[in-house]
Each structure stands twice: as C-alpha cells, then as structure tokens.
Design a protein around this motif. Structure first.
Motif, PDB file in Angstrom:
ATOM      1  N   ILE A 397      -6.907  20.833  44.325  1.00 23.33           N
ATOM      2  CA  ILE A 397      -6.055  20.404  44.978  1.00 23.33           C
ATOM      3  C   ILE A 397      -6.608  19.012  45.741  1.00 23.33           C
ATOM      4  O   ILE A 397      -7.524  18.635  45.951  1.00 23.33           O
ATOM      5  N   GLY A 398      -5.852  18.145  45.424  1.00 21.98           N
ATOM      6  CA  GLY A 398      -6.596  16.312  45.989  1.00 21.98           C
ATOM      7  C   GLY A 398      -5.354  16.064  46.410  1.00 21.98           C
ATOM      8  O   GLY A 398      -3.741  16.158  46.225  1.00 21.98           O
ATOM      9  N   PRO A 399      -5.465  14.678  46.110  1.00 20.02           N
ATOM     10  CA  PRO A 399      -4.183  13.640  46.613  1.00 20.02           C
ATOM     11  C   PRO A 399      -3.437  13.352  45.342  1.00 20.02           C
ATOM     12  O   PRO A 399      -2.361  12.498  45.781  1.00 20.02           O
ATOM     13  N   THR A 400      -3.898  13.705  44.131  1.00 23.71           N
ATOM     14  CA  THR A 400      -2.832  13.853  42.845  1.00 23.71           C
ATOM     15  C   THR A 400      -2.668  14.544  42.579  1.00 23.71           C
ATOM     16  O   THR A 400      -3.624  16.219  42.723  1.00 23.71           O
ATOM     17  N   GLY A 401      -1.716  14.991  41.771  1.00 22.62           N
ATOM     18  CA  GLY A 401      -1.542  16.587  41.011  1.00 22.62           C
ATOM     19  C   GLY A 401      -0.747  16.432  39.700  1.00 22.62           C
ATOM     20  O   GLY A 401       0.394  15.402  39.546  1.00 22.62           O
ATOM     21  N   CYS A 402       0.066  17.376  39.323  1.00 24.25           N
ATOM     22  CA  CYS A 402       0.580  17.987  38.508  1.00 24.25           C
ATOM     23  C   CYS A 402       2.152  18.018  38.652  1.00 24.25           C
ATOM     24  O   CYS A 402       3.164  18.561  39.145  1.00 24.25           O
TER      25      CYS A 402
END
Length: 541
Positions: A397-402
């Motif tokens: 999990i973080g500042p970008t994702g799918c």
C-alpha cells in the motif's frame, strides 16, 4: 494525509467512466511531506517548473549520437507538439493518443507532449504486431497515433481493422505531414492545460508475462508521487548523472528510469541509435560516460565479461528490475565491475519500484526493504500477516496503486485496499524481503514449497549454464516436480552426463528435494521485450 483535489478538466470521460468501482480501489497513502501534491498539477509542467527553480534549464536533458537537447530546447519542442495535438488534430483533454516507438528522443518528446496537453498517453512496445496493437486500440479507443516512421507497417495494418484510429502521425522523420514538420510551424505559445492532479495521464499496458495484457491507469498525481519515493530515497540521481539502459519507454520501468526520473532529478538520458547488444552497451557506457544503467538481470549477466574486459569507470549505479535478480548474477557483476547492484521490485500497476535497497544496504539474497512512502507485508490467503521467515503473498500500500481500465481482474489485484502484485515472498526479522516466485509459480513437490528463482540461481552458479528457467510440472507421485529449461554456454554438450552434473550441482547447493528431476536443454528462453522470463510459455506443450 489527505490530498487536495481540484475539478477535472478532462472533458472526454472515457477513461474516468471505466475505472473500477470505488470499493475496488486501492487505499492511497501519502504519509511523507514530499508526497503532498497540489490539487491542480500537470506532471510535465510540474517537473519542468522544478528544473527552472533549480536553474537547470540550460543543462543537457535528452542525448543521442546525433543531437543533445537542453531542458529549454526539449520543453520548447514539447510545447509545439502539444499545439499540434490540440490545434491541428483538435484533440480534447482526456482523448487517448497511442504512441509507438523505441527509446528515442522523438518518442520521449511525443510522450511528454501528449501528457502536457492533458491527453492520455497509451505507449506500446515496438515489437507488438498488428493483432496486439488492435487490442490496444480497441481497449483504449485511441483516435490518433504518434508512430516512429520506421514502425508504421504493423500499426497501419491494425488501423485497417480498427477504424476508430482515425489518424497516424509519423515522427523521427522530416517528411510532409510528420510531427516534426507540423510542430515546426507552431510558435511554441502553448496555453498550459491545467489538469487536476487526479486527471488521467497514462494507460500502461502490462508487458505480458501472464498472457492477456491488462491496462493499469495512472494519474498525474501517481507519477509525481512515484518521483518522490524510490528516486528520492534510494536512487538519489543528481544533475550530473547520465542515464542509459534497455527497458522500453512503453514499459513503466523504462518510462520512469529512462525519462520521468531523470527529468525529476535534472539529469540527462542517452538514447542509442543502435539496438543494444551486451558488448555494444558496455562500449556505449564508456563512450557516453554514463553513470546510471537500467537493464534486466539476464542482460547484466551477458554484459559482465565485456565490462570486465573494457572496464566501466564512469558507471556508479546499476539498477536491476523487471524480474528477480539471482544472487549469482549480482556477484558476477560485482566481480566484473566492483559495483553492488541496486535491485528492486515494482509493478506496472504500481507504476514503479516499491521494495529496493541502495548498494550500502544490500543483504545477500534479498531484494531489499520497503521504499519510504510504501508499506508492505507478507500475508496468508485471508490477508493476515504471517510470521517473519514464513512464505506468503506480498501485499503493498502506498501513494500509487492499481486501477485497471474496465477489467474484472481488479478484484483479484486489490483486496481491502491493499495491492497484491502476485508474488510470493518471505520477510526476515530485520524487514528485508526475499523473493520466492510469482505466487502462481510456487512449486509444491511432496509437500515442500520450492521457488523457481532459487533453483535458477543455483543452476546459474554452474559454469556451463548461460540461462535457465524453472517451473513445476504435474507428477502423479509427488504432485509436482521441478523442471529446468537450460541454455548451455558454447562448448558444453546437452547430454545425460550434463543433466546429472547439473542435478548434482543443485543438490550440493540447496536442499536435495529442490533439485530439478527433469532437465530440458533449449537454444533460448521465451522472454518479453523487457527481458522477463515468460514461465507460462514454458508450461505450454
């Protein structure tokens, strides 16, 4: 940390309307102060404004054997390309533009021009054929393509059966109607497209290790956030760096490493006028004075003897990603060059690298620790974290994702807000992550878990082995057995004696149950254009 939002300016809502339902979105976390991004942000404008603030505009940005463009020169050309797209081609914010080209200055400028204009960049691999390009056109509904003049044939064939693609504009040519000629007629006074940070910047079709490609979508915020994580905290490039490498700009590993991250750092990128061979890359590194190199583990392995022969005195950082880095390859490269590789695992769905280790933080056999800005854990099938030292599935999990475009596989990739890249890992007590295999590639033989990459690493330590790939195949007695596909170095016979020699070598290196009970000698291994081993093709009869 909540991010400020601004109204979308993308009047074409095609991509926005085909994003997954909100309950299938990943949770985005922006826990570092540098991840606070303005509500209104066009990533191209933000990055060039950063260059201006640091007084780097006169520094070299894009290099080739024919020309070097400063940041000022490049930005002027990008503005004129944006004018062509919006004035001549009448494209509106949110329209998709297909990009087809290799790693050239022309391709880099085209990508940046598309995104600056508030359009959605849909970059494609140069090796794609008409059928595959047709699938991209159908999924993206791109009406305009910018295509390298040397790669027109397959795209024109795709256009005949996909008439939604109304116009193809060639670049890397000065013929009438080309992007260069159209752009030269513009004054460069492009009125900025003030996109929301949450407007769509790009669709990045996956590179095809598992069959049918998917189309992850990334916003301007996503790409800017990615710049503030791995590049800031691990890579640490400077304006004095010259970047080279082989990953295509159509692949997010290449787009980040070979364009976006150098732009963020004020560094420069060299794009070759030739196709890379291992020896040619080593020679060009020395001719250009490259300091940072990106390529896949297999290519580093092939480059090692030439690096040892010629030396690579300018090189300081070597980034390996795209597939697992065998320790045998890490040590071979270190012995040849003295350089400790920077390994990393990322995903097209996450844009770039989220687990990595700088050279002074390397632990043998591990990819590294989670990159600042991200959180990762190893979990069981119910999503519960497993004890350290236990194999499980990676969740991030973080500042970008799918966010896939219109794809039912979204529900498999994102669960309870966490991204599941599909990899099996274990994590040690110190937080280092050890790659085992793709989750679907774990070999369970007689109740034991075997990771194919571990067996591959052992085989690569044998002096006769050039390349190898390991999979599990069904077996009535053991459920599955380990099978190795081996490419031998010249001068070694692919016979029964060699088979036994390799089996004994693995038995002496790893627990005996991990040795390959079946060995197939092959001339080559199936790989994607980015160098990833396509294990699903090894399983096909």
């Amino acid at each position: 940390m909540n991010q400020p939002t601004a109204p979308s300016v993308q009047t074409d809502r095609f991509v926005h309307d085909r994003l997954p339902p909100a309950d299938q979105w990943p949770q985005m976390r922006y826990e570092l102060p540098e991840l606070l991004i303005s509500a209104q942000a066009n990533l191209v404008d933000v990055l060039f404004e950063r260059i201006d603030r640091q007084d780097l505009s006169g520094r070299p940005f894009l290099r080739s054997d024919k020309i070097t463009l400063s940041y000022t020169d490049a930005h002027a050309r990008i503005k004129r390309i944006a004018q062509v797209l919006t004035e001549d081609l009448q494209l509106l914010p949110g329209n998709r533009v297909l990009l087809r080209g290799g790693n050239t200055i022309g391709m880099a400028l085209a990508w940046l021009g598309v995104v600056k204009a508030g359009l959605v960049a849909v970059a494609t691999m140069p090796l794609l054929r008409a059928k595959e390009l047709g699938e991209v056109i159908t999924k993206s509904q791109a009406t305009v393509a910018l295509c390298d003049a040397g790669l027109l044939a397959e795209l024109e064939a795709a256009q005949k059966v996909n008439p939604v693609l109304a116009q193809i504009v060639p670049f890397n040519t000065n013929e009438a109607g080309s992007l260069a000629v159209l752009a030269a007629a513009k004054d460069g006074q492009f009125l900025p497209c003030r996109t929301s940070a949450d407007d769509i910047a790009m669709m990045a079709f996956t590179s095809g290790t598992t069959g049918t490609p998917k189309a992850p979508v990334h916003t301007h915020r996503d790409v800017l956030a990615a710049c503030e994580t791995w590049p800031r905290h691990v890579l640490k490039a400077t304006p004095d760096d010259i970047v080279m490498g082989s990953p295509p700009l159509a692949f997010t590993f290449g787009l980040g490493g070979m364009l976006i991250f150098p732009l963020w750092a004020g560094a420069s990128v060299y794009y070759p006028g030739i196709a890379y061979t291992p020896e040619a890359m080593v020679k060009l590194i020395n001719e250009v004075g490259a300091t940072i190199c990106y390529t896949a583990p297999t290519f580093y392995r092939q480059m090692a003897p030439f690096a040892k022969q010629h030396g690579v005195p300018s090189l300081r950082t070597c980034v390996s990603a795209g597939e697992g880095l065998p320790d045998a390859t890490r040590q071979l490269w270190k012995e040849a060059t003295g350089i400790e590789m920077t390994d990393g695992i990322g995903a097209t769905e996450m844009f770039h690298i989220f687990i990595s280790a700088a050279p002074d933080q390397v632990r043998r056999g591990a990819i590294g620790k989670v990159v600042p800005g991200y959180t990762a854990k190893v979990v069981d099938d119910s999503g519960e974290e497993v004890p350290r030292g236990t194999i499980g599935k990676l969740a991030v999990i973080g500042p970008t994702g799918c966010r896939y475009l219109d794809d039912e596989r979204q529900a498999k990739y994102v669960k309870n807000g966490w991204n599941y890249p599909g990899d099996a890992f274990l994590q040690d007590e110190d937080g280092y992550f050890f790659y085992q295999a793709r989750a679907d590639d774990m070999i369970i033989t007689s109740g034991y878990n075997v990771g194919g990459p571990e067996v591959e690493d052992a085989l690569l330590k044998h002096p006769a082995v050039a390349e190898c790939g390991v999979i599990g195949v069904p077996d009535d007695e053991r459920g599955m057995v380990v099978k190795a596909f081996v490419v031998l170095k010249p001068g070694h016979a692919p016979d029964a004696a060699m088979c036994k020699q390799l089996q004994d070598h693995v038995k002496s290196t790893l627990a005996p149950f991990k040795y390959p009970r079946q060995v197939a000698f092959v001339a080559s291994l199936p790989r994607t254009e980015t160098g990833k081993l396509q294990r699903f093709r090894l399983r096909q009869p």
